[in-house]
Design an enzyme around this catalytic site. Structure first.
Site, PDB file in Angstrom:
ATOM      1  N   GLY A  19       1.546   5.034  -0.070  1.00  0.00           N
ATOM      2  CA  GLY A  19       0.878   6.078   0.688  1.00  0.00           C
ATOM      3  C   GLY A  19      -0.309   5.742   1.528  1.00  0.00           C
ATOM      4  O   GLY A  19      -1.455   5.917   1.124  1.00  0.00           O
TER       5      GLY A  19
ATOM      6  N   ASP B 140       1.133  -1.109  -0.027  1.00  0.00           N
ATOM      7  CA  ASP B 140      -0.142   0.281  -0.072  1.00  0.00           C
ATOM      8  C   ASP B 140       1.002   1.333   0.023  1.00  0.00           C
ATOM      9  O   ASP B 140       1.417   1.484   0.806  1.00  0.00           O
ATOM     10  CB  ASP B 140      -0.899   0.174   1.281  1.00  0.00           C
TER      11      ASP B 140
ATOM     12  N   GLY C 260      -3.903   3.912   7.537  1.00  0.00           N
ATOM     13  CA  GLY C 260      -4.023   2.606   7.555  1.00  0.00           C
ATOM     14  C   GLY C 260      -5.371   1.924   7.480  1.00  0.00           C
ATOM     15  O   GLY C 260      -5.327   0.710   7.689  1.00  0.00           O
TER      16      GLY C 260
ATOM     17  N   CYS D  73     -12.842  22.396  -3.838  1.00  0.00           N
ATOM     18  CA  CYS D  73     -12.594  21.198  -4.639  1.00  0.00           C
ATOM     19  C   CYS D  73     -14.045  20.214  -4.626  1.00  0.00           C
ATOM     20  O   CYS D  73     -14.171  19.759  -5.867  1.00  0.00           O
ATOM     21  CB  CYS D  73     -11.662  20.294  -3.714  1.00  0.00           C
TER      22      CYS D  73
END
Length: 394
Positions: free
Chosen positions: A167, A165, A171, A358
């Protein structure tokens, strides 16, 4: 100057009220839902050319304030900028190579801001990437779990496989893949704050034997054909256009022949990779994601292909990310008082504009976001993917 500004916007019927000092407020339309409070009268002269970065900077520097729903504030700002500037094209960015120190500094600036701050407006798993909505009524938490499931199914994860994984954030995806698919996950990040909390959560969930989270630059990954599958979510925006070939070359080298690589990231609207116009891209680069660069989908696919990865599936999640950002923005707006206790006023102003702006940008197709699935073919050019996508949606 206020009269000139108002005259220039008179025909737009904006739901906007202007306030300057003790002067009588001026309504530019019926039922104004947004109020622009000019705290620095010298700003009025600059409003003759109201680029989105100028308006954003004025807000974070407290030269102006806004009142009203933040998403409507963004819409009004865009309409003002569009009316007075038109469609100002931006220029393609120079392709400057990112080194490890530059990337570590940029990641720390953005992601090490405050775990407590992110916790206020993210879902309980603290997933800071585009969610996956089956329907509008899905909660943010539900849509993030659906995103995890969607990624794992696309990767066709099987018990005992080794997953990288890249980046890994806090977690959340690593824990989901380990818990529900029985894989062993190595997660890497450049954020010390994310790593610390991510490791705590791995231990709390009893997954320490399956998950290893590391503070590691992707360029420092050792070995070859180490992993069965690789996933990277919200990472390659930080890689830099000049480094994309190296990035995908490393992912090719790390995955075993026949293995899958899934890259999930924001992409530019324009084929030449130029940023969003009228200063919006400039604002994000200066205040939110320093040194971030968005490749166009065609650029990403070309770089993956040049490194030997065969692209087998592409999916746009643009409208999913618009919904995600809208929910993040609403969560933050509902907890502004708490947020003001954990981050400086300047940072909070940046994030209010960024999340709402955004959301608006993704709704209006200013940029896109794509999941690109690729395979490292076997030596004879074959692979073992199913003939259809049916297994993903079963």
């Amino acid at each position: 100057m206020l009269a000139q500004f108002a005259t220039a916007l008179a025909g737009l019927e904006l739901p906007l009220r202007l306030k300057v000092g003790d002067a009588e407020p001026l309504n530019l339309g019926r039922d104004p839902r947004v109020t622009l409070v000019i705290r620095d009268p010298a700003l009025l002269q600059s409003l003759a050319e109201p680029s989105l970065d100028l308006l954003g900077e004025a807000f974070i520097e407290q030269r102006l304030d806004v009142e009203g729903p933040i998403l409507e504030v963004i819409e009004v700002a865009d309409r003002i900028s569009q009316a007075l500037l038109g469609d100002q094209p931006s220029t393609p960015p120079p392709r400057s190579a990112h080194d490890k120190a530059l990337d570590a500094e940029a990641i720390a600036y953005h992601y090490d801001l405050s775990n407590a701050f992110y916790r206020l407006w993210l879902d309980p798993d603290m997933v800071y990437s585009c969610a996956y909505f089956h329907q509008d009524s899905d909660t943010l938490a539900q849509a993030q779990q659906q995103k995890f499931e969607h990624l794992c199914r696309k990767l066709r994860l099987r018990e005992g496989e080794r997953l990288l994984d890249v980046g890994c954030g806090w977690g959340g995806l690593a824990r989901y893949a380990a818990r529900h698919f029985g894989v062993h996950v190595t997660g890497i990040t450049l954020s010390k704050a994310q790593l610390e909390l991510g490791r705590e959560r791995v231990v709390q969930d009893g997954l320490a034997s399956q998950i290893d989270l590391k503070l590691l630059d992707y360029r420092d990954l050792p070995g070859e054909a180490v992993f069965d599958k690789i996933v990277s979510v919200g990472m390659f925006e930080h890689v830099g256009l000049a480094n994309l070939g190296q990035y995908f070359q490393i992912l090719y080298r790390q995955v075993r022949p026949g293995g899958l690589v899934l890259n999930h990231g924001i992409t530019a609207r324009h084929v030449d990779c130029r940023p969003v116009g009228r200063g919006a891209g400039t604002f994000i680069g200066r205040y939110v994601f320093p040194h971030g660069e968005l490749p166009h989908l065609s650029t990403a696919i070309a770089e993956m292909s040049d490194q030997g990865l065969e692209v087998v599936d592409v999916e746009s999640l643009r409208l999913h990310y618009a919904r995600t950002l809208e929910r993040w923005s609403a969560n933050l707006e509902n907890r502004l008082a708490e947020a003001a206790q954990v981050v400086p006023d300047r940072a909070l102003r940046i994030w209010r504009i960024y999340l709402a702006g955004c959301a608006y940008g993704f709704w209006h197709n200013w940029m896109n976001i794509h999941q690109i699935l690729a395979v490292r073919p076997l030596d004879d050019g074959s692979h073992h993917l199913p003939l259809t996508r049916a297994d993903i949606y079963r």
